[in-house]
Design a protein around this motif. Structure first.
Motif, PDB file in Angstrom:
ATOM      1  N   GLU A  56      42.924  58.929 -44.995  1.00 47.24           N
ATOM      2  CA  GLU A  56      41.598  58.353 -45.215  1.00 47.24           C
ATOM      3  C   GLU A  56      41.508  56.917 -44.729  1.00 47.24           C
ATOM      4  O   GLU A  56      40.486  56.503 -44.192  1.00 47.24           O
ATOM      5  N   ARG A 104      35.241  64.543 -53.447  1.00 48.09           N
ATOM      6  CA  ARG A 104      35.117  63.546 -54.522  1.00 48.09           C
ATOM      7  C   ARG A 104      33.705  62.964 -54.563  1.00 48.09           C
ATOM      8  O   ARG A 104      33.144  62.747 -55.643  1.00 48.09           O
ATOM      9  N   ARG A 105      33.138  62.704 -53.397  1.00 48.21           N
ATOM     10  CA  ARG A 105      31.774  62.170 -53.365  1.00 48.21           C
ATOM     11  C   ARG A 105      30.780  63.171 -53.956  1.00 48.21           C
ATOM     12  O   ARG A 105      29.895  62.799 -54.726  1.00 48.21           O
ATOM     13  N   ARG A 108      30.937  63.399 -57.753  1.00 49.50           N
ATOM     14  CA  ARG A 108      30.380  62.245 -58.478  1.00 49.50           C
ATOM     15  C   ARG A 108      28.904  62.438 -58.818  1.00 49.50           C
ATOM     16  O   ARG A 108      28.358  61.728 -59.668  1.00 49.50           O
ATOM     17  N   GLN A 131      44.345  61.433 -55.428  1.00 50.76           N
ATOM     18  CA  GLN A 131      43.154  60.603 -55.256  1.00 50.76           C
ATOM     19  C   GLN A 131      42.107  60.914 -56.323  1.00 50.76           C
ATOM     20  O   GLN A 131      41.452  60.014 -56.854  1.00 50.76           O
ATOM     21  N   GLY A 132      41.944  62.201 -56.633  1.00 44.22           N
ATOM     22  CA  GLY A 132      40.981  62.580 -57.655  1.00 44.22           C
ATOM     23  C   GLY A 132      41.353  62.045 -59.028  1.00 44.22           C
ATOM     24  O   GLY A 132      40.501  61.551 -59.775  1.00 44.22           O
ATOM     25  N   ARG A 133      42.639  62.128 -59.370  1.00 40.39           N
ATOM     26  CA  ARG A 133      43.082  61.606 -60.661  1.00 40.39           C
ATOM     27  C   ARG A 133      42.899  60.100 -60.739  1.00 40.39           C
ATOM     28  O   ARG A 133      42.467  59.562 -61.762  1.00 40.39           O
ATOM     29  N   GLU A 134      43.226  59.409 -59.652  1.00 36.02           N
ATOM     30  CA  GLU A 134      43.082  57.957 -59.637  1.00 36.02           C
ATOM     31  C   GLU A 134      41.627  57.544 -59.810  1.00 36.02           C
ATOM     32  O   GLU A 134      41.328  56.538 -60.471  1.00 36.02           O
ATOM     33  N   ALA A 135      40.708  58.325 -59.222  1.00 42.63           N
ATOM     34  CA  ALA A 135      39.281  58.011 -59.315  1.00 42.63           C
ATOM     35  C   ALA A 135      38.646  58.555 -60.594  1.00 42.63           C
ATOM     36  O   ALA A 135      37.481  58.246 -60.881  1.00 42.63           O
ATOM     37  N   GLY A 136      39.386  59.369 -61.351  1.00 42.29           N
ATOM     38  CA  GLY A 136      38.840  59.967 -62.559  1.00 42.29           C
ATOM     39  C   GLY A 136      37.772  60.997 -62.281  1.00 42.29           C
ATOM     40  O   GLY A 136      36.814  61.147 -63.049  1.00 42.29           O
ATOM     41  N   ILE A 137      37.918  61.719 -61.174  1.00 39.15           N
ATOM     42  CA  ILE A 137      36.928  62.709 -60.740  1.00 39.15           C
ATOM     43  C   ILE A 137      37.562  64.091 -60.745  1.00 39.15           C
ATOM     44  O   ILE A 137      38.682  64.267 -60.268  1.00 39.15           O
TER      45      ILE A 137
END
Length: 247
Positions: A56, A104-105, A108, A131-137
């Motif tokens: 990314e 992820r977008r 949200r 990445q999803g866990r880090e963003a809480g998504i």
């Protein structure tokens, strides 16, 4: 014993009651692809953890700068896809999700249903989960190989295939599957590279890539019953949209 309607959280592999096959679940990702990853050069690159971890931030932007003049920025690209997807009323599949950038977008957005990300690359899916866990998504990720889609008939509200259609060799089979799993009114949105010159085309074929022209995709979508074809040409990027007619 709980009542039949009580939800149950089940740990361990998935079991198919019809074919009696068993599929492992690792780090929350169901692995429905028993076979090794594709041997195509492009797919082998996506299996490298270094590429997945830098995809990314470095790899994808570098590819866009090399292929597009000027390149679409990430937000503009997402807004384009989002506008074409419409208002799905059933789960949205991000096919070829890679590191889950657009999944992820989508997840949200509170008005959207469940988002599912599907890819063949273990390395990419591992990065997507992280990445999803880090963003809480929350996104439901699964490992499976297109063109076959492991979903029931008429079960999805939309399918997004961003920058990945050129990885698919059998586009006819893929679109048959898309038409099968979409609900009536559901949309298919995809982007791919337009075919390059003869010399570059040879290199891309050797790498396992299959760029396609607008007419070829229009005919293929029509052949499986998807209607309302629309396209946007941003050379070398081609974005297409079609939907499953309401009966």
């Amino acid at each position: 014993m709980p009542d039949q309607d009580t939800p149950q959280l089940v740990f361990g592999p998935l079991h198919c009651p019809e074919c009696h096959a068993s599929f492992p679940v690792t780090e929350g990702v169901a692995d429905l692809a028993h076979q090794p990853a594709s041997s195509a050069l492009a797919q082998r690159g996506m299996e490298q953890r270094l590429i997945a971890r830098s995809y990314e931030r470095y790899v994808r932007p570098a590819l866009q700068r090399a292929l597009s003049a000027p390149p679409l920025d990430r937000d503009s690209e997402y807004l384009l896809y989002r506008s074409l997807l419409g208002r799905p009323e059933a789960p949205v599949l991000d096919l070829g999700t890679g590191t889950g950038l657009f999944a992820r977008r989508l997840a949200r957005e509170p008005e959207l249903p469940t988002v599912v990300g599907m890819d063949l690359s273990r390395a990419m899916l591992e990065e997507a989960v992280a990445q999803g866990r880090e963003a809480g998504i929350h996104v439901d990720f699964l490992r499976a190989e297109a063109p076959y889609l492991p979903f029931q008939d008429d079960s999805l509200g939309a399918v997004l295939l961003s920058h990945s259609l050129h990885f698919i060799s059998d586009v006819g089979r893929l679109l048959l599957e898309v038409a099968r799993v979409l609900r009536p009114g559901g949309r298919f949105v995809a982007s791919t590279w337009l075919p390059p010159g003869r010399a570059s085309a040879f290199v891309q074929r050797r790498a396992g890539l299959h760029p396609r022209e607008e007419d070829e995709l229009r005919d293929a979508l029509s052949a499986v019953g998807l209607a309302g074809f629309a396209r946007l040409r941003l050379p070398p990027l081609l974005v297409v949209k079609a939907e499953k007619p309401v009966r």
